[in-house]
Design a protein around this motif. Structure first.
Motif, short mmCIF file in Angstrom:
data_model
loop_
_atom_site.label_atom_id
_atom_site.label_comp_id
_atom_site.label_asym_id
_atom_site.label_seq_id
_atom_site.Cartn_x
_atom_site.Cartn_y
_atom_site.Cartn_z
N PRO A 5 0.83 -1.20 -0.07
CA PRO A 5 -0.09 0.01 -0.07
C PRO A 5 0.91 1.44 -0.06
N ASP A 6 0.54 2.26 -0.70
CA ASP A 6 1.24 3.54 -0.63
C ASP A 6 2.05 4.14 0.49
N HIS A 7 1.04 3.83 1.69
CA HIS A 7 1.64 4.57 2.91
C HIS A 7 2.62 3.70 3.62
N SER A 8 2.76 2.49 3.00
CA SER A 8 3.75 1.36 3.65
C SER A 8 5.09 1.50 2.69
N ARG A 9 5.13 2.12 1.68
CA ARG A 9 6.10 2.30 0.82
C ARG A 9 7.27 3.02 1.48
N PRO A 10 7.27 4.02 2.12
CA PRO A 10 8.24 4.76 2.45
C PRO A 10 9.21 3.99 3.70
N VAL A 11 8.41 3.10 4.54
CA VAL A 11 8.96 2.49 5.57
C VAL A 11 9.82 1.23 4.83
N LEU A 12 9.10 0.89 3.87
CA LEU A 12 10.12 -0.64 3.18
C LEU A 12 11.14 0.04 2.48
N ARG A 13 11.26 1.14 2.05
CA ARG A 13 12.23 1.84 1.45
C ARG A 13 13.41 2.34 2.36
N GLN A 14 12.90 2.50 3.51
CA GLN A 14 14.11 2.92 4.72
C GLN A 14 14.67 1.53 5.27
N LEU A 15 13.88 0.40 5.17
CA LEU A 15 14.30 -0.54 5.69
C LEU A 15 15.32 -1.32 4.36
N GLN A 16 14.88 -1.15 3.32
CA GLN A 16 15.78 -1.45 2.11
C GLN A 16 17.32 -0.71 2.40
N GLU A 17 17.27 0.41 2.68
CA GLU A 17 18.45 1.09 2.87
C GLU A 17 19.00 0.58 4.18
N ASN A 18 18.53 0.63 5.11
CA ASN A 18 19.28 0.16 6.44
C ASN A 18 19.88 -1.27 6.40
N PHE A 19 18.98 -2.32 5.83
CA PHE A 19 19.62 -3.70 5.82
C PHE A 19 19.97 -3.91 4.44
N GLY A 20 19.72 -3.21 3.31
CA GLY A 20 20.26 -3.86 2.03
C GLY A 20 19.25 -4.65 1.40
N PHE A 21 18.09 -4.93 2.01
CA PHE A 21 17.03 -5.90 1.63
C PHE A 21 15.82 -5.62 2.65
N ILE A 22 14.65 -6.07 2.20
CA ILE A 22 13.53 -5.53 2.94
C ILE A 22 13.19 -7.16 3.64
N PRO A 23 13.27 -7.27 4.79
CA PRO A 23 13.18 -8.43 5.64
C PRO A 23 11.54 -8.82 5.40
N ASN A 24 11.52 -10.19 5.03
CA ASN A 24 10.14 -10.91 4.75
C ASN A 24 8.91 -10.39 5.99
N ILE A 25 9.44 -10.38 7.06
CA ILE A 25 8.59 -9.86 8.02
C ILE A 25 7.90 -8.46 7.95
N ALA A 26 8.86 -7.61 7.62
CA ALA A 26 8.36 -6.40 7.15
C ALA A 26 7.45 -6.31 5.98
N GLY A 27 7.78 -6.97 5.12
CA GLY A 27 7.03 -7.10 3.74
C GLY A 27 5.42 -7.53 4.13
N ALA A 28 5.56 -8.51 5.35
CA ALA A 28 4.10 -8.89 5.56
C ALA A 28 3.29 -7.66 6.52
N MET A 29 4.17 -6.93 7.14
CA MET A 29 3.73 -5.88 8.00
C MET A 29 3.24 -4.83 7.10
N ALA A 30 3.69 -4.78 6.12
CA ALA A 30 3.50 -3.75 5.12
C ALA A 30 1.87 -3.58 4.65
N GLU A 31 1.38 -4.83 4.78
CA GLU A 31 -0.16 -4.91 4.66
C GLU A 31 -0.96 -4.09 5.27
N SER A 32 -0.45 -3.49 6.53
CA SER A 32 -1.30 -2.32 7.28
C SER A 32 0.01 -1.12 7.46
N PRO A 33 -0.50 -0.19 6.68
CA PRO A 33 0.42 1.07 6.90
C PRO A 33 0.40 1.45 8.38
N VAL A 34 -0.64 1.35 9.18
CA VAL A 34 -0.67 1.71 10.59
C VAL A 34 0.11 1.15 11.14
#
Length: 182
Positions: free
Chosen positions: A13-42
């Protein structure tokens, strides 16, 4: 098999994308658990704010990983145990201490043992800590404010651990060596 999607930046979802981008920068990848969390921007928004606060607190990264690994074991979240095993070793925790935590035992290092004991007890007692629980933490050299900081780390862990239990994300290849079962 999970009914929850592991989102990428493009599928989230649009509002989850900035967080995923930040995690990508921090870890060099998006952890799968964050990919699951992204379902809910809240949820992912709350998680990243708490995550940032926890890592900007008074504990060292090794101490934070002691807490996060203990919480993952206590909450029986296999994904988080493997992930935090890798990070704990990366942060310099002794392999024997990491192994002890993974087995539900106290690490040999006194301060790490006190951190592990307090967070495990707080989870198991649902926050109903008594004077003995807290005095052991103080005797290891910690302060009153750090009792509450342990709770902040536990809150971040609870989000991750519960999402992991609900969504059962696949364990990334780099963490397979640290796979764990309750």
């Amino acid at each position: 098999m999970s009914t929850f999607q592991i989102h990428t930046i493009d599928s989230a979802p649009d509002h989850s994308r900035p967080v995923l981008r930040q995690l990508q920068e921090n870890f060099g990848f998006i952890p799968n658990i964050a990919g699951a969390m992204a379902e809910s921007p809240v949820l992912i928004g709350a998680f990243i704010n708490l995550f940032q606060r926890v890592h900007a607190g008074t504990f060292t990264e090794a101490q934070i990983q002691t807490l996060l690994l203990t919480n993952a074991v206590t909450n029986a979240c296999a994904w988080a145990v493997a992930f935090h095993t890798a990070l704990a070793l990366q942060e310099g925790l002794a392999a024997a201490d990491v192994d002890a935590i993974r087995k539900g035992c106290a690490p040999a290092d006194g301060q790490h043992a006190a951190l592990s004991a307090l967070t495990k007890t707080a989870i198991e007692k649902r926050g109903h800590l008594d004077g003995h629980d807290i005095s052991a933490f103080f005797e290891a050299g910690f302060r009153r404010d750090q009792v509450f900081e342990v709770l902040a780390v536990a809150a971040a862990s609870t989000i991750t651990n519960y999402v992991g239990s609900i969504t059962q994300p696949p364990l990334e290849a780099q963490f397979q060596i640290h796979a764990w079962q309750a």
